[in-house]
Design a protein around this motif. Structure first.
Motif, PDB file in Angstrom:
ATOM      1  N   UNK A  20       9.354 -14.764  24.309  1.00 36.04           N
ATOM      2  CA  UNK A  20       8.188 -14.852  24.499  1.00 36.04           C
ATOM      3  C   UNK A  20       8.216 -13.653  24.303  1.00 36.04           C
ATOM      4  N   UNK A  21       9.091 -12.072  24.639  1.00 38.33           N
ATOM      5  CA  UNK A  21       9.134 -10.944  24.574  1.00 38.33           C
ATOM      6  C   UNK A  21       9.636 -10.865  23.088  1.00 38.33           C
ATOM      7  N   UNK A  22      10.432 -11.652  22.809  1.00 36.34           N
ATOM      8  CA  UNK A  22      11.303 -10.983  21.164  1.00 36.34           C
ATOM      9  C   UNK A  22      10.150 -11.898  20.365  1.00 36.34           C
ATOM     10  N   UNK A  23       9.480 -13.311  20.573  1.00 36.03           N
ATOM     11  CA  UNK A  23       8.310 -13.414  19.512  1.00 36.03           C
ATOM     12  C   UNK A  23       7.744 -13.049  19.488  1.00 36.03           C
ATOM     13  N   UNK A  24       6.981 -11.784  20.848  1.00 40.05           N
ATOM     14  CA  UNK A  24       5.837 -10.552  20.860  1.00 40.05           C
ATOM     15  C   UNK A  24       6.274  -9.914  19.947  1.00 40.05           C
ATOM     16  N   UNK A  25       7.555  -9.296  20.074  1.00 37.37           N
ATOM     17  CA  UNK A  25       7.947  -8.460  18.611  1.00 37.37           C
ATOM     18  C   UNK A  25       8.112  -8.193  17.020  1.00 37.37           C
ATOM     19  N   UNK A  26       8.473  -9.663  17.047  1.00 36.83           N
ATOM     20  CA  UNK A  26       8.711 -10.080  16.040  1.00 36.83           C
ATOM     21  C   UNK A  26       7.039 -10.105  14.948  1.00 36.83           C
ATOM     22  N   UNK A  27       6.212 -10.916  15.833  1.00 38.31           N
ATOM     23  CA  UNK A  27       5.063 -10.930  15.453  1.00 38.31           C
ATOM     24  C   UNK A  27       4.200  -9.622  15.698  1.00 38.31           C
ATOM     25  N   UNK A  28       4.554  -8.414  15.992  1.00 37.26           N
ATOM     26  CA  UNK A  28       4.308  -7.124  15.629  1.00 37.26           C
ATOM     27  C   UNK A  28       4.486  -5.820  14.925  1.00 37.26           C
ATOM     28  N   UNK A  29       5.961  -6.517  14.304  1.00 38.04           N
ATOM     29  CA  UNK A  29       6.841  -6.434  13.280  1.00 38.04           C
ATOM     30  C   UNK A  29       6.111  -6.786  11.757  1.00 38.04           C
ATOM     31  N   UNK A  34       5.160  -4.503   5.540  1.00 33.43           N
ATOM     32  CA  UNK A  34       4.642  -4.960   4.092  1.00 33.43           C
ATOM     33  C   UNK A  34       5.469  -5.955   4.054  1.00 33.43           C
ATOM     34  N   UNK A  35       6.652  -6.606   4.000  1.00 28.76           N
ATOM     35  CA  UNK A  35       6.774  -8.071   4.343  1.00 28.76           C
ATOM     36  C   UNK A  35       8.132  -8.710   5.154  1.00 28.76           C
ATOM     37  N   UNK A  36       7.870  -9.481   4.884  1.00 28.64           N
ATOM     38  CA  UNK A  36       9.492 -10.136   6.147  1.00 28.64           C
ATOM     39  C   UNK A  36      10.635  -9.702   5.413  1.00 28.64           C
ATOM     40  N   UNK A  37      10.768  -9.620   3.923  1.00 27.21           N
ATOM     41  CA  UNK A  37      12.211  -8.560   4.052  1.00 27.21           C
ATOM     42  C   UNK A  37      12.201  -8.021   5.184  1.00 27.21           C
ATOM     43  N   UNK A  38      10.982  -6.863   4.732  1.00 30.86           N
ATOM     44  CA  UNK A  38      11.215  -5.777   5.534  1.00 30.86           C
ATOM     45  C   UNK A  38      11.916  -5.330   7.018  1.00 30.86           C
ATOM     46  N   UNK A  39      10.671  -7.384   7.347  1.00 30.26           N
ATOM     47  CA  UNK A  39      10.695  -6.859   9.094  1.00 30.26           C
ATOM     48  C   UNK A  39      12.651  -8.133   9.085  1.00 30.26           C
ATOM     49  N   UNK A 119       3.941 -19.314   5.058  1.00 26.27           N
ATOM     50  CA  UNK A 119       4.118 -18.325   4.916  1.00 26.27           C
ATOM     51  C   UNK A 119       5.635 -16.917   5.325  1.00 26.27           C
ATOM     52  N   UNK A 120       5.833 -17.635   5.980  1.00 20.36           N
ATOM     53  CA  UNK A 120       7.034 -17.051   6.729  1.00 20.36           C
ATOM     54  C   UNK A 120       8.074 -16.946   6.993  1.00 20.36           C
ATOM     55  N   UNK A 121       8.660 -18.342   5.908  1.00 21.33           N
ATOM     56  CA  UNK A 121       8.999 -18.806   5.992  1.00 21.33           C
ATOM     57  C   UNK A 121      10.263 -18.519   5.151  1.00 21.33           C
ATOM     58  N   UNK A 122      10.212 -17.027   4.772  1.00 24.07           N
ATOM     59  CA  UNK A 122      11.328 -16.104   4.005  1.00 24.07           C
ATOM     60  C   UNK A 122      12.388 -15.506   5.031  1.00 24.07           C
ATOM     61  N   UNK A 123      11.264 -15.293   6.591  1.00 25.10           N
ATOM     62  CA  UNK A 123      11.397 -14.715   7.142  1.00 25.10           C
ATOM     63  C   UNK A 123      12.671 -15.135   7.782  1.00 25.10           C
ATOM     64  N   UNK A 124      14.268 -14.238   8.046  1.00 23.59           N
ATOM     65  CA  UNK A 124      15.264 -14.156   9.094  1.00 23.59           C
ATOM     66  C   UNK A 124      14.736 -13.462  10.401  1.00 23.59           C
ATOM     67  N   UNK A 125      13.924 -15.167  11.080  1.00 22.54           N
ATOM     68  CA  UNK A 125      14.436 -14.528  12.361  1.00 22.54           C
ATOM     69  C   UNK A 125      14.916 -13.950  13.705  1.00 22.54           C
ATOM     70  N   UNK A 126      16.316 -14.772  13.334  1.00 22.94           N
ATOM     71  CA  UNK A 126      17.352 -14.837  13.781  1.00 22.94           C
ATOM     72  C   UNK A 126      17.916 -13.793  13.629  1.00 22.94           C
TER      73      UNK A 126
END
Length: 178
Positions: A20-29, A34-39, A119-126
């Motif tokens: 949950x903490x990691x998810x909140x961090x990613x959501x804030x980022x 500007x972009x999922x690539x930057x995140x 819209x976030x399928x390009x995000x490298x979540x891990x």
């Protein structure tokens, strides 16, 4: 009167708290950048900084010495996954040259309770994990690349993290200190 006690599985509670903490961090980022690539780049950088610090804790707790070869390195990273994420990845898909391998996670604790919108399928979540591997190994003089090959958040059966050995780093001495 007796007080009813509720027993919690502390490993599960800790795992869910991290998720949950990691998810909140990613959501804030996602909101801030500007972009999922930057995140994705920032997650890798954050993981790198964590890995730089985690390696000292890992070496102190395990008392292990220098890795003899890349297989030994993979085994020690596998131990670190168990210690810090509570999962046991499989080491698989070794390259013919023996300089590349994968960690295959059947269950990735960072992705529990997570669904990525289209819209976030390009995000490298891990990417945090890739950065942590790179940072930790750099501190023990191993230059590696690490990236996500398969991702359960994108419909794959497993999460696969690829690690490629680039070179052994030389111990750097400050200028003038021979």
């Amino acid at each position: 009167m007796s007080r009813s006690t509720t027993r919690f599985d502390t490993k599960k509670v800790n795992s869910e708290l991290v998720t949950l903490t990691y998810g909140a961090l990613v959501a804030q980022m996602i909101k801030d950048l500007d972009s999922t690539e930057d995140v994705s780049k920032q997650l890798e950088r954050l993981g790198y900084n964590m890995g730089v610090r985690l390696i000292e804790d890992f070496l102190a707790k395990t008392g292990t010495g220098r890795c003899l070869d890349l297989k030994d390195t993979a085994d020690k990273i596998q131990t670190a996954f168990r210690m810090y994420l509570g999962v046991q990845p499989n080491v698989a898909n070794w390259s013919a040259a023996g300089d590349e391998f994968s960690f295959v996670l059947d269950n990735n604790p960072l992705t529990d309770l997570v669904e990525l919108p289209e819209d976030l399928k390009n995000l490298k979540y891990c990417n945090l994990i890739c950065g942590a591997i790179r940072g930790a190994l750099e501190m023990v003089q191993l230059d590696v690349q690490s990236w996500i090959v398969q991702d359960q958040l994108k419909g794959d059966q497993n999460t696969e993290i690829r690690v490629k050995f680039i070179r052994r780093l030389e111990d750097a001495m400050p200028a003038g200190e021979d």
